[in-house]
Design a protein around this motif. Structure first.
Motif, PDB file in Angstrom:
ATOM      1  N   GLU A  59      20.697  36.919 -25.737  1.00  0.00           N
ATOM      2  CA  GLU A  59      19.931  36.980 -26.981  1.00  0.00           C
ATOM      3  C   GLU A  59      18.770  35.996 -26.943  1.00  0.00           C
ATOM      4  O   GLU A  59      18.942  34.820 -26.648  1.00  0.00           O
ATOM      5  N   GLU A  60      17.585  36.506 -27.234  1.00  0.00           N
ATOM      6  CA  GLU A  60      16.394  35.673 -27.332  1.00  0.00           C
ATOM      7  C   GLU A  60      15.661  36.042 -28.618  1.00  0.00           C
ATOM      8  O   GLU A  60      16.059  36.967 -29.332  1.00  0.00           O
ATOM      9  N   PHE A  61      14.592  35.315 -28.895  1.00  0.00           N
ATOM     10  CA  PHE A  61      13.832  35.576 -30.116  1.00  0.00           C
ATOM     11  C   PHE A  61      12.371  35.839 -29.778  1.00  0.00           C
ATOM     12  O   PHE A  61      11.769  35.132 -28.974  1.00  0.00           O
TER      13      PHE A  61
ATOM     14  N   LEU B   8      10.994  35.203 -36.601  1.00  0.00           N
ATOM     15  CA  LEU B   8      11.652  35.344 -35.307  1.00  0.00           C
ATOM     16  C   LEU B   8      12.615  36.526 -35.358  1.00  0.00           C
ATOM     17  O   LEU B   8      13.512  36.574 -36.195  1.00  0.00           O
TER      18      LEU B   8
ATOM     19  N   PRO C 247      15.533  38.598 -33.465  1.00  0.00           N
ATOM     20  CA  PRO C 247      16.489  38.496 -32.353  1.00  0.00           C
ATOM     21  C   PRO C 247      16.483  39.764 -31.504  1.00  0.00           C
ATOM     22  O   PRO C 247      16.527  40.875 -32.023  1.00  0.00           O
TER      23      PRO C 247
END
Length: 262
Positions: free
Chosen positions: A165-167, A156, A158
């Motif tokens: 913030e997402e992955f 994952l 970032p």
């Protein structure tokens, strides 16, 4: 026993692994009941773990990725399509949860023991347990390294999307040819595109920076570090290789190709 000679069927290996796991549970219960001493328990447990390690390794050899009839990148594409399909149908979490809850306690323990050798727990002043350390099985680590070497290990990564913030799933470095194999397979199912982001390192934070805005109806599948040729040392983020480029792979779920309609 199979740990002492080369097996020909994984079914036989699975049977002996199951027997050893049951034996391990028996000696654990005997120790907890005070039937055996700590020294005897530790030695018996160690011997069983060594046999399990040998069997897992031999099973891994029989299932060697080199023997498959499709490329690792095709496998990665199929895996992505399956995951994206379940996400679109909002069934991914339910499938995982249902599969887990359908297992018995023993089946759950057996599943976890395939990956984890031991766990160290600590208790705080509020009597709450915390995981201090997880020791993974050597056979599991070896398999992870094989996936890393083949360029199909998922991690994952970032990213920041609209200030949040997402992955996104990322891959180890792969070559242009391997990327093309991956894209060709994806294109059998959906209209797929790849946008290249060239490496830029922030001098203050040492972070890699790239900007990308997907078009309407585009969904990001993964980030792929690309090297001009296949490299021997795999790395998710290889800052030493200045020629590494970063590809953003997207697809349009509203434009399925032939297999995407199946």
């Amino acid at each position: 026993i199979l740990a002492d000679h080369k097996p020909t069927k994984t079914d036989d290996i699975d049977k002996e692994i199951t027997q050893l796991e049951k034996q391990k549970e028996r000696i654990k219960k005997a120790y907890m009941r005070g039937i055996v001493e700590m020294e005897d328990f530790s030695e018996d447990y160690r011997l069983i773990e060594e046999k399990l390690e040998i069997l897992e390794q031999k099973k891994s050899e029989l299932l060697n990725l080199d023997n498959i009839t499709f490329t690792p990148q095709q496998l990665m594409a199929d895996r992505d399509i399956e995951r994206e399909t379940m996400i679109r149908l909002d069934s991914l979490n339910n499938i995982i949860k249902t599969n887990w809850e359908s297992k018995t306690k023993d089946e759950k323990q057996e599943f976890i023991s395939k990956f984890i050798e031991s766990v160290i727990l600590t208790k705080d002043k509020n009597n709450e347990l915390h995981i201090e350390k997880i020791n993974f099985r050597k056979s599991y680590i070896n398999n992870v390294m094989k996936f890393l070497d083949k360029g199909i290990l998922d991690v994952l990564v970032p990213v920041e999307i609209n200030g949040k913030e997402e992955f996104i799933i990322g891959s180890p470095n792969i070559s242009n040819e391997q990327v093309q194999e991956y894209l060709d397979r994806l294109n059998e199912f959906y209209e797929t595109k790849m946008y290249q982001l060239y490496e830029k390192i922030d001098e203050d934070t040492d972070n890699i920076i790239g900007e990308f805005t997907p078009k309407k109806d585009e969904k990001i599948i993964r980030i792929v570090p690309i090297s001009p040729t296949e490299i021997k040392t795999k790395s998710i983020i290889n800052k030493e290789d200045i020629e590494t480029k970063y590809g953003i792979v997207t697809y349009n779920p509203n434009k399925p190709n032939k297999k995407g309609n199946d």
